[in-house]
Motif scaffolding. Structure first.
Motif, PDB file in Angstrom:
ATOM      1  N   ALA A  48       0.832  -1.206   0.000  1.00 34.44           N
ATOM      2  CA  ALA A  48       0.000   0.000   0.000  1.00 34.44           C
ATOM      3  C   ALA A  48       0.865   1.254   0.000  1.00 34.44           C
ATOM      4  CB  ALA A  48      -0.924  -0.011   1.215  1.00 34.44           C
ATOM      5  N   ALA A  49       1.961   1.206   0.762  1.00 37.58           N
ATOM      6  CA  ALA A  49       2.879   2.346   0.795  1.00 37.58           C
ATOM      7  C   ALA A  49       3.518   2.561  -0.572  1.00 37.58           C
ATOM      8  CB  ALA A  49       3.944   2.117   1.859  1.00 37.58           C
ATOM      9  N   ALA A  50       3.850   1.467  -1.249  1.00 43.86           N
ATOM     10  CA  ALA A  50       4.449   1.573  -2.585  1.00 43.86           C
ATOM     11  C   ALA A  50       3.451   2.187  -3.567  1.00 43.86           C
ATOM     12  CB  ALA A  50       4.888   0.195  -3.064  1.00 43.86           C
ATOM     13  N   GLN A  51       2.185   1.769  -3.461  1.00 48.75           N
ATOM     14  CA  GLN A  51       1.152   2.344  -4.333  1.00 48.75           C
ATOM     15  C   GLN A  51       0.991   3.839  -4.058  1.00 48.75           C
ATOM     16  OE1 GLN A  51      -1.920  -0.358  -3.029  1.00 48.75           O
ATOM     17  NE2 GLN A  51      -1.874  -1.528  -4.945  1.00 48.75           N
ATOM     18  N   THR A  52       1.049   4.182  -2.776  1.00 43.69           N
ATOM     19  CA  THR A  52       0.930   5.598  -2.394  1.00 43.69           C
ATOM     20  C   THR A  52       2.086   6.404  -2.961  1.00 43.69           C
ATOM     21  OG1 THR A  52      -0.178   4.954  -0.339  1.00 43.69           O
ATOM     22  CG2 THR A  52       0.758   7.179  -0.442  1.00 43.69           C
ATOM     23  N   ARG A  53       3.286   5.850  -2.848  1.00 44.74           N
ATOM     24  CA  ARG A  53       4.455   6.555  -3.372  1.00 44.74           C
ATOM     25  C   ARG A  53       4.362   6.721  -4.892  1.00 44.74           C
ATOM     26  NH1 ARG A  53       9.386   8.009  -1.567  1.00 44.74           N
ATOM     27  NH2 ARG A  53      10.891   8.475  -3.216  1.00 44.74           N
ATOM     28  N   ASP A  54       3.888   5.682  -5.580  1.00 47.62           N
ATOM     29  CA  ASP A  54       3.773   5.784  -7.041  1.00 47.62           C
ATOM     30  C   ASP A  54       2.841   6.930  -7.434  1.00 47.62           C
ATOM     31  OD1 ASP A  54       5.482   3.667  -7.320  1.00 47.62           O
ATOM     32  OD2 ASP A  54       3.902   2.169  -7.629  1.00 47.62           O
ATOM     33  N   ILE A  55       1.696   7.028  -6.732  1.00 47.58           N
ATOM     34  CA  ILE A  55       0.731   8.093  -7.053  1.00 47.58           C
ATOM     35  C   ILE A  55       1.323   9.455  -6.692  1.00 47.58           C
ATOM     36  CG2 ILE A  55      -1.535   9.038  -6.505  1.00 47.58           C
ATOM     37  CD1 ILE A  55      -2.473   6.141  -6.046  1.00 47.58           C
TER      38      ILE A  55
END
Length: 674
Positions: free
Chosen positions: A332-339
């Motif tokens: 989830a943190a990786a998805q947040t960082r990507d956005i």
């Protein structure tokens, strides 16, 4: 003597006289008696007559009484009939009065109905087949359709095309079940203009409950809707950017927390602050600052997913709500960082602000959430703190509130960048784990990829394959594996020792879901002149959760040219037996988690036995991975599993070591099958 004689004579005379007197008396009495008898006779006769008269009179009186009784009965009958007639007359008079009153009411209602029908609400009456019978003047005023235009048509004349078939089906279902539907709907006027109206449709039924007509009343709510929207905008939206304000954002965040509680999917908050915004306002003015805020709004909205929400809290502060992220915190943190990275790249592009070209960057703070562990205000505070940490680092960067998460994200980003370099520099190597039959004779091998990092050394696929899946690098990696395996199979085809061996390659969901996946595989086989029958593709159960029809079609297309399929990790996912029998599978693979404790765990033994039974019933082979002891192999063999893979036979090794193992096995005589 004479005196005696005289006395005697006197006595005789006296006695004669007394006798005569007696006789006279008797005569008188007889006469009187006769007279009396006569009188008595007359009296009796009179009495008889009187009795006869009396009887006559009695008879006459009886007749008269009988006649009188009859007359009285008739009189009572006539009186009863008269009473009934009077009652009937009274009822008829009452009914007449009632009908008169009802007629007066009906006339009044008809008059009222006529007035109502020509009210400010548009009205339309149809028959049971929805053919329009009549419309009022308000209908014409609202829709533009005259009575001549509408009568004989159906209500579909007014359809706007903005509602789907399901909307109308639901509407008419309710009308026919409850007799009424009302609500807002978009309608098209005769001039083509679409407008909102409040529509109420009532079903009119007869005494038998059968619908005879439908009556629709409609009110144009364009003005009220616009006023309501304007009020809502003032209450919930920022007037400059038209984005949700803090009040609306908090409401949406609370909804997201509730949804996260049930789905267990994580979400995130991004708190954005524009670097050096005050300087822009002070130097170029607030008008230019407002123009920048509008352009930032456009770029933010374009950078987000449809499910995300962006709001302006005031000044140059923006907040973004991300929903439906992974259930795992790191992912989830990786998805947040990507956005956040996508947002940052967009906001870093130059802005044309009237005559000025301006560069601006954002400082972004992030925090993750799941369920109601923290309140909306607490989460906003965390994101705000992280944003100030970002500013403290010089701005134009992202910081997570959780420092451990920040470190994990940095490590993941570093690994992501290194993985891209690994593809360019071909830092991958294939390892092969032999698969054997019950006689320990080789059937082929499973191909496993390894990353030979120049500094970290060998990196296991479980550490980088999930990352490659997330960022889309699994496609070039998967293609490289397929190219290498097909080339190896071509080499083996030239050697009698290996020409019949099969190599199993793991295929990811993203590979399989490519539109041209079948064409890519066929082209790769043809490029290396590889026999398709020597290639086995291993799929995991999770692949079967989405778009199963497309997957089956692709598998059948490849199976038709000879490629085999194995279902990996069987029993650990959610395979449907209904789909299982539809798939062109050659083999089920028992996951090593069931094999590991098979000698001691009754549940694992039961699961393994079930998988072997299923494979047998579906006419499939079954292979067990993770076989490390003879006890495990013997149990599997006894239950009917005759193919194995595991450290009991060999660990995954480079191709040269595998070929050395194959040569050694080829020199070992087969055991006596007796």
């Amino acid at each position: 003597m004479t005196e005696a004689v005289n006395e005697k004579e006197k006595l005789i005379q006296k006695r004669k006289k007394e006798k005569l007197a007696d006789e006279l008396i008797i005569a008188n009495l007889a006469g009187e008696l006769v007279i009396a008898a006569s009188k008595l006779a007359s009296a009796n006769k009179e009495l008889t007559f009187q009795n006869n008269e009396k009887e006559k009179r009695t008879a006459e009186l009886a007749i008269a009484n009988k006649e009188l009784t009859f007359q009285n009965n008739e009189k009572e009958k006539r009186a009863a009939e008269l009473a009934i007639a009077n009652k009937e007359l009274t009822f008829q008079n009452n009914e007449k009065e009632k009908r008169t009153v009802e007629l007066a009411i009906a006339n009044k209602e008809l008059s009222i109905a006529a007035i109502v029908f020509e009210s400010q609400e548009g009205m339309m009456v149809t028959d049971a087949s929805k053919i329009i019978l009549r419309v009022n003047h308000a209908f014409t005023h609202i829709t533009g359709y005259s009575s001549d235009d509408a009568v004989g048509q159906t209500p579909s004349l007014l359809k706007s095309g903005m509602h789907n078939k399901a909307f109308y089906a639901t509407m008419w279902k309710k009308i026919n079940s409850t007799g009424l539907w009302e609500g807002e709907i978009l309608t098209r006027r005769k001039n083509g203009e679409i407008y909102p109206e409040y529509l109420r449709i009532t079903a009119v039924k007869n005494a038998q409950g059968i619908v005879t007509n439908y009556v629709a009343t409609r009110t144009d709510i364009t003005a009220s809707k616009a006023a309501s929207n304007e009020i809502e905008k003032l209450a919930f939206y920022d007037p400059l950017t038209q984005l949700p304000n803090r009040r609306l954002f908090i409401d949406r965040l609370n909804q997201a927390l509730a949804l996260s509680t049930h789905s267990r999917q994580r979400g995130a908050l991004l708190f954005l602050d524009l670097d050096q915004f005050k300087t822009l306002n002070d130097t170029l003015g607030h008008d230019i600052g407002d123009l920048l805020l509008k352009k930032v709004t456009e770029r933010l909205s374009a950078s987000l997913r449809e499910s995300d929400t962006v709001a302006r809290f005031g000044g140059d502060e923006f907040v973004v709500l991300l929903e439906n992220l992974s259930t795992y915190s790191i992912e989830a943190a990786a998805q947040t960082r990507d956005i956040a990275t996508k947002i940052s790249l967009s906001l870093n592009q130059p802005y044309q602000l009237l005559d000025h070209v301006y560069h601006n960057t954002p400082s972004i703070g992030a925090t993750l959430f799941i369920g109601h562990q923290l309140t909306a205000e607490e989460l906003l505070k965390q994101a705000d703190i992280a944003m100030y940490q970002s500013k403290a680092q010089g701005g134009n960067t992202l910081r997570f509130f959780d420092q451990m998460m920040q470190k994990a994200i940095i490590a993941r980003v570093d690994l992501q960048n290194e993985l891209r370099q690994a593809i360019k520099q071909q830092q991958f190597q294939l390892y092969y784990q032999i698969q054997v039959d019950s006689n320990s004779q080789p059937l082929g091998a499973e191909v496993l990829i390894s990353w030979q990092h120049p500094e970290r050394g060998r990196i296991s696929p479980r550490h980088f394959i999930p990352l490659a899946e997330d960022i889309g690098l699994i496609l070039p990696i998967g293609q490289w594996v397929l190219e290498t395996v097909c080339a190896q199979l071509k080499t083996w085809q030239e050697d009698p020792l290996t020409e019949d061996l099969v190599l199993a390659v793991n295929v990811s969901a993203k590979q399989l879901h490519q539109v041209d996946f079948v064409e890519q595989v066929i082209a790769t086989l043809q490029r290396h002149s590889t026999n398709p029958a020597r290639l086995k593709l291993e799929l995991t159960e999770s692949i079967l959760l989405n778009n199963i029809t497309d997957i089956i079609a692709k598998m059948k297309a490849l199976n038709k040219i000879g490629i085999r399929f194995s279902l990996d990790d069987f029993g650990t996912g959610y395979s449907s037996l209904q789909y299982l029998k539809m798939l062109p599978l050659d083999e089920l693979k028992i996951d090593q988690s069931f094999v590991r404790n098979i000698a001691t765990d009754s549940s694992d033994r039961a699961i393994v036995h079930t998988i072997i039974t299923i494979a047998s019933s579906l006419d499939m082979n079954v292979i067990a991975e993770g076989v490390e002891t003879n006890a495990q192999r013997l149990f599997l063999q006894k239950k009917g599993c005759l193919r194995y893979q595991g450290y009991l036979f060999s660990k995954p090794v480079p191709i040269k070591e595998l070929e050395a193992i194959l040569k050694r096995l080829n020199t070992i005589p087969l055991p006596d099958k007796k």
